[in-house]
Each structure stands twice: as C-alpha cells, then as structure tokens.
Design a protein around this motif. Structure first.
Motif, PDB file in Angstrom:
ATOM      1  N   VAL B  62      57.019  62.487  49.807  1.00  0.00           N
ATOM      2  CA  VAL B  62      55.549  62.987  49.763  1.00  0.00           C
ATOM      3  C   VAL B  62      54.642  62.686  50.725  1.00  0.00           C
ATOM      4  O   VAL B  62      53.778  63.499  50.938  1.00  0.00           O
ATOM      5  CB  VAL B  62      55.258  62.145  48.312  1.00  0.00           C
ATOM      6  CG1 VAL B  62      53.859  62.656  47.957  1.00  0.00           C
ATOM      7  CG2 VAL B  62      56.048  62.862  47.215  1.00  0.00           C
ATOM      8  N   GLU B  63      54.661  61.452  51.328  1.00  0.00           N
ATOM      9  CA  GLU B  63      53.738  61.103  52.335  1.00  0.00           C
ATOM     10  C   GLU B  63      53.789  62.000  53.683  1.00  0.00           C
ATOM     11  O   GLU B  63      52.787  62.171  54.340  1.00  0.00           O
ATOM     12  CB  GLU B  63      53.973  59.503  52.803  1.00  0.00           C
ATOM     13  CG  GLU B  63      53.659  58.500  51.843  1.00  0.00           C
ATOM     14  CD  GLU B  63      54.733  58.461  50.698  1.00  0.00           C
ATOM     15  OE1 GLU B  63      55.892  58.961  50.797  1.00  0.00           O
ATOM     16  OE2 GLU B  63      54.843  57.405  49.900  1.00  0.00           O
ATOM     17  N   GLU B  64      55.272  62.313  53.733  1.00  0.00           N
ATOM     18  CA  GLU B  64      55.111  63.491  54.904  1.00  0.00           C
ATOM     19  C   GLU B  64      54.457  64.976  54.684  1.00  0.00           C
ATOM     20  O   GLU B  64      53.726  65.376  55.532  1.00  0.00           O
ATOM     21  CB  GLU B  64      56.636  63.710  55.239  1.00  0.00           C
ATOM     22  CG  GLU B  64      57.181  62.593  55.727  1.00  0.00           C
ATOM     23  CD  GLU B  64      56.835  62.499  57.303  1.00  0.00           C
ATOM     24  OE1 GLU B  64      56.530  63.258  57.877  1.00  0.00           O
ATOM     25  OE2 GLU B  64      56.766  61.088  57.777  1.00  0.00           O
ATOM     26  N   VAL B  65      54.361  65.073  53.433  1.00  0.00           N
ATOM     27  CA  VAL B  65      53.627  66.528  52.940  1.00  0.00           C
ATOM     28  C   VAL B  65      52.218  66.360  52.912  1.00  0.00           C
ATOM     29  O   VAL B  65      51.476  67.023  53.135  1.00  0.00           O
ATOM     30  CB  VAL B  65      54.374  66.950  51.986  1.00  0.00           C
ATOM     31  CG1 VAL B  65      53.970  68.475  51.588  1.00  0.00           C
ATOM     32  CG2 VAL B  65      55.960  67.296  52.204  1.00  0.00           C
ATOM     33  N   PHE B  66      51.824  65.181  51.967  1.00  0.00           N
ATOM     34  CA  PHE B  66      50.505  65.156  51.769  1.00  0.00           C
ATOM     35  C   PHE B  66      49.861  63.804  52.279  1.00  0.00           C
ATOM     36  O   PHE B  66      50.537  62.713  52.372  1.00  0.00           O
ATOM     37  CB  PHE B  66      50.448  64.914  50.197  1.00  0.00           C
ATOM     38  CG  PHE B  66      50.853  66.196  49.289  1.00  0.00           C
ATOM     39  CD1 PHE B  66      49.851  67.157  49.131  1.00  0.00           C
ATOM     40  CD2 PHE B  66      52.214  66.250  48.701  1.00  0.00           C
ATOM     41  CE1 PHE B  66      50.543  68.343  48.654  1.00  0.00           C
ATOM     42  CE2 PHE B  66      52.505  67.548  48.233  1.00  0.00           C
ATOM     43  CZ  PHE B  66      51.746  68.416  47.925  1.00  0.00           C
ATOM     44  N   GLN B  67      48.600  63.966  52.752  1.00  0.00           N
ATOM     45  CA  GLN B  67      47.899  62.744  53.349  1.00  0.00           C
ATOM     46  C   GLN B  67      46.705  62.634  52.436  1.00  0.00           C
ATOM     47  O   GLN B  67      45.709  63.304  52.431  1.00  0.00           O
ATOM     48  CB  GLN B  67      47.696  63.032  54.769  1.00  0.00           C
ATOM     49  CG  GLN B  67      48.978  63.204  55.618  1.00  0.00           C
ATOM     50  CD  GLN B  67      49.481  64.468  55.530  1.00  0.00           C
ATOM     51  OE1 GLN B  67      48.743  65.514  55.390  1.00  0.00           O
ATOM     52  NE2 GLN B  67      50.832  64.616  55.514  1.00  0.00           N
ATOM     53  N   TYR B  68      46.347  61.543  52.203  1.00  0.00           N
ATOM     54  CA  TYR B  68      45.226  61.196  51.535  1.00  0.00           C
ATOM     55  C   TYR B  68      44.180  60.739  52.247  1.00  0.00           C
ATOM     56  O   TYR B  68      44.322  59.531  53.210  1.00  0.00           O
ATOM     57  CB  TYR B  68      45.549  59.752  50.220  1.00  0.00           C
ATOM     58  CG  TYR B  68      44.255  59.429  49.556  1.00  0.00           C
ATOM     59  CD1 TYR B  68      43.821  60.219  48.845  1.00  0.00           C
ATOM     60  CD2 TYR B  68      43.999  58.031  49.752  1.00  0.00           C
ATOM     61  CE1 TYR B  68      42.636  59.856  47.931  1.00  0.00           C
ATOM     62  CE2 TYR B  68      42.830  57.792  48.876  1.00  0.00           C
ATOM     63  CZ  TYR B  68      42.252  58.674  48.351  1.00  0.00           C
ATOM     64  OH  TYR B  68      41.190  58.028  47.424  1.00  0.00           O
ATOM     65  N   ASN B  69      42.975  61.276  52.262  1.00  0.00           N
ATOM     66  CA  ASN B  69      41.785  61.067  53.305  1.00  0.00           C
ATOM     67  C   ASN B  69      40.700  60.245  52.555  1.00  0.00           C
ATOM     68  O   ASN B  69      39.550  60.421  53.262  1.00  0.00           O
ATOM     69  CB  ASN B  69      41.421  62.476  54.011  1.00  0.00           C
ATOM     70  CG  ASN B  69      42.481  62.811  54.870  1.00  0.00           C
ATOM     71  OD1 ASN B  69      43.473  62.145  55.269  1.00  0.00           O
ATOM     72  ND2 ASN B  69      42.751  64.123  54.763  1.00  0.00           N
ATOM     73  N   GLY B  70      40.916  60.146  51.240  1.00  0.00           N
ATOM     74  CA  GLY B  70      39.736  59.453  50.515  1.00  0.00           C
ATOM     75  C   GLY B  70      39.558  58.122  50.804  1.00  0.00           C
ATOM     76  O   GLY B  70      40.202  57.549  51.557  1.00  0.00           O
ATOM     77  N   ASN B  71      38.363  57.349  50.157  1.00  0.00           N
ATOM     78  CA  ASN B  71      38.080  55.736  50.314  1.00  0.00           C
ATOM     79  C   ASN B  71      38.620  55.389  49.222  1.00  0.00           C
ATOM     80  O   ASN B  71      38.099  55.353  48.101  1.00  0.00           O
ATOM     81  CB  ASN B  71      36.429  55.911  50.478  1.00  0.00           C
ATOM     82  CG  ASN B  71      35.996  56.454  51.715  1.00  0.00           C
ATOM     83  OD1 ASN B  71      36.610  56.401  52.788  1.00  0.00           O
ATOM     84  ND2 ASN B  71      34.794  57.024  51.440  1.00  0.00           N
ATOM     85  N   ALA B  72      39.955  54.992  49.133  1.00  0.00           N
ATOM     86  CA  ALA B  72      40.572  54.144  48.390  1.00  0.00           C
ATOM     87  C   ALA B  72      39.987  52.894  48.034  1.00  0.00           C
ATOM     88  O   ALA B  72      40.017  52.098  49.134  1.00  0.00           O
ATOM     89  CB  ALA B  72      42.009  53.952  48.644  1.00  0.00           C
ATOM     90  N   ALA B  73      39.946  52.474  46.707  1.00  0.00           N
ATOM     91  CA  ALA B  73      39.305  51.229  46.495  1.00  0.00           C
ATOM     92  C   ALA B  73      40.469  50.131  46.774  1.00  0.00           C
ATOM     93  O   ALA B  73      41.605  50.257  46.407  1.00  0.00           O
ATOM     94  CB  ALA B  73      38.972  51.111  44.949  1.00  0.00           C
TER      95      ALA B  73
END
Lengths: 167, 79
Positions: B62-73
């Motif tokens: 999943v990490e290869e396909v989707f990248q999280y760019n938010g400010n995770a707490a």
C-alpha cells in the motif's frame, strides 16, 4: 509523442443510475414548478382569468392536491426508471456519496420544515387563528419530500462533479 | 472536509503493468471506472480494503501506491 484522443460524452458509460435519477428528478421538478407557476400566473391575471382553468384551479384545494400528486409521481417514477439493474456496480465511493447526500437532504428538510412552521405561526397569529386548516398537512408533507429529494439530487450531482469525467 | 492529502502512483503502476486501463483495474478491484479516476486524481481517498486490493493488483504494498502527505499527530504516550 502521445496523442490524447477525447471520446464524445457518453451518458450511458459516464453516469451511474444515481446521477441519472438526480438529473431526472431536478428537471422534472423544475418543469412541474414552472407549470404550476404558469397556472398561478394565468389565474391571477385579468386575461384568461378562470378559477376552473383546465379544471385545475390552483387556488382550490383539489388543484393543489393534483399539483402535489405530480411531485409524488415524479419521485416514484425516478426510482422506477433509474433503479439498480443487473450489472450496475454500486461501489464504496457511491455509498459514501449517497450517505453524505442523505445528510445534506436531512439538513435541508429540517431547515425547510422549521421555516414552514414559523411561516404558519407568523401568518395565523395576527389573524388570531389558533389552528391551521387540515389541508395544510398535505403541502407540508409533499413540500418536505420535494425539499428532501431536491437537496439529495443536488448533493449527488455536486459530489460526482456534475458528471464530469475527471480525466 | 479532511485537509490531509493522500497522493498515489496508480497511474505509473498501471503503465508499468502493461499499460493497464482504468477499466481493467476497476474490474480487478471491484469498483467502477469513475472511482479509479477519482482516486487517481486525488479527489477520493479509498477505504483501507480498497487500497489493499489496488496494491495487490500491482503485486506491491500500500505504501508504494499511496503516500500520506498530511500532518499526522504524533502517537500518544500514556505512560
């Protein structure tokens, strides 16, 4: 060098049944509202003024009743014509959009219901009438359904991006 | 509205897998083509199960396909 080929807009391939139903409902509601407005306008002018205009005098209870019945027919017809058929896929995004649209529609319904109740009170109180007439229930129920269905349809179309292909 | 943005590389993976079409990917993971279009354009964030199905369609994570760019707490420290 790659060349992008744009296919012509295809109603069947691009939209799912929820979008088609939403468009149908809004257009049919608009036509019915305009038709009702025309009848009211004709009845309220001095020209072809006739309380029995086409037998549908909208200043009479039966006229209102028939007008409201058309809204109900539109809602039922939309559900029938654009129901989920074999082969139609309703995936998770469609369900999310449907859920959000229901929330928007409920909000619109309660706002409209509150405004209608306030309007009744403000109309009847100066006339010292304690209870509204029984026939008011019909327009309240049908009006609520129309507001709910319209808000649902608008919410569906807004969330799908007005049927854009997003490509 | 969620301000977090989830980027994805579905388009690149599709082309790396024999120029797979959006329709083919949609059929593999069991959604409509419009949903794949919305995900690729970043207009819809898929559920975790769908994200996993898409990743498995490309034989990757999943990490290869989707990248999280938010400010995770940061994770909460209870101790």
């Amino acid at each position: 060098m790659t060349r992008t080929v744009y296919e012509p807009f295809n109603w069947e391939k691009t939209m799912n049944f929820l979008q088609k139903k939403a468009y149908f409902t809004l257009v049919a509601f608009a036509i019915n509202l305009i038709a009702g407005g025309v009848i009211v306008a004709v009845l309220s002018t001095d020209g072809p003024r006739n309380p029995e205009f086409l037998g549908l005098g909208v200043n009479q209870i039966r006229g209102y009743g028939l007008w409201q019945a058309v809204f109900l027919v539109i809602i039922v017809l939309g559900d029938f014509l654009f129901r989920k058929r074999a082969g139609d896929i309703l995936d998770e995004r469609d369900r999310v959009i449907g859920g959000k649209a229901t929330q928007w529609a409920m909000t619109a319904f309660w706002i409209a219901f509150g405004v209608a109740c306030a309007g009744l009170i403000l109309t009847l109180a100066p006339l010292k009438i304690a209870l509204p007439a029984v026939w008011v229930i019909g327009p309240l129920i049908v009006g609520g359904l129309v507001v709910f269905t319209s808000a649902y349809s608008v919410a569906v179309l807004v969330q799908y991006g007005y049927g854009k292909r997003n490509e | 509205m969620n301000k977090d943005h989830i980027a994805n590389t579905i388009r690149r993976f599709r082309f790396d897998h024999g120029e797979m079409t959006q329709q083919q990917l949609a059929e593999i993971v069991g959604v409509r083509r419009q949903t794949i279009i919305a995900i690729e354009a970043g207009k819809y964030s898929p559920s975790l199960p769908l994200a996993f199905r898409i990743a498995r369609a490309f034989n990757t994570t999943v990490e290869e396909v989707f990248q999280y760019n938010g400010n995770a707490a940061p994770p909460r420290k209870d101790s």
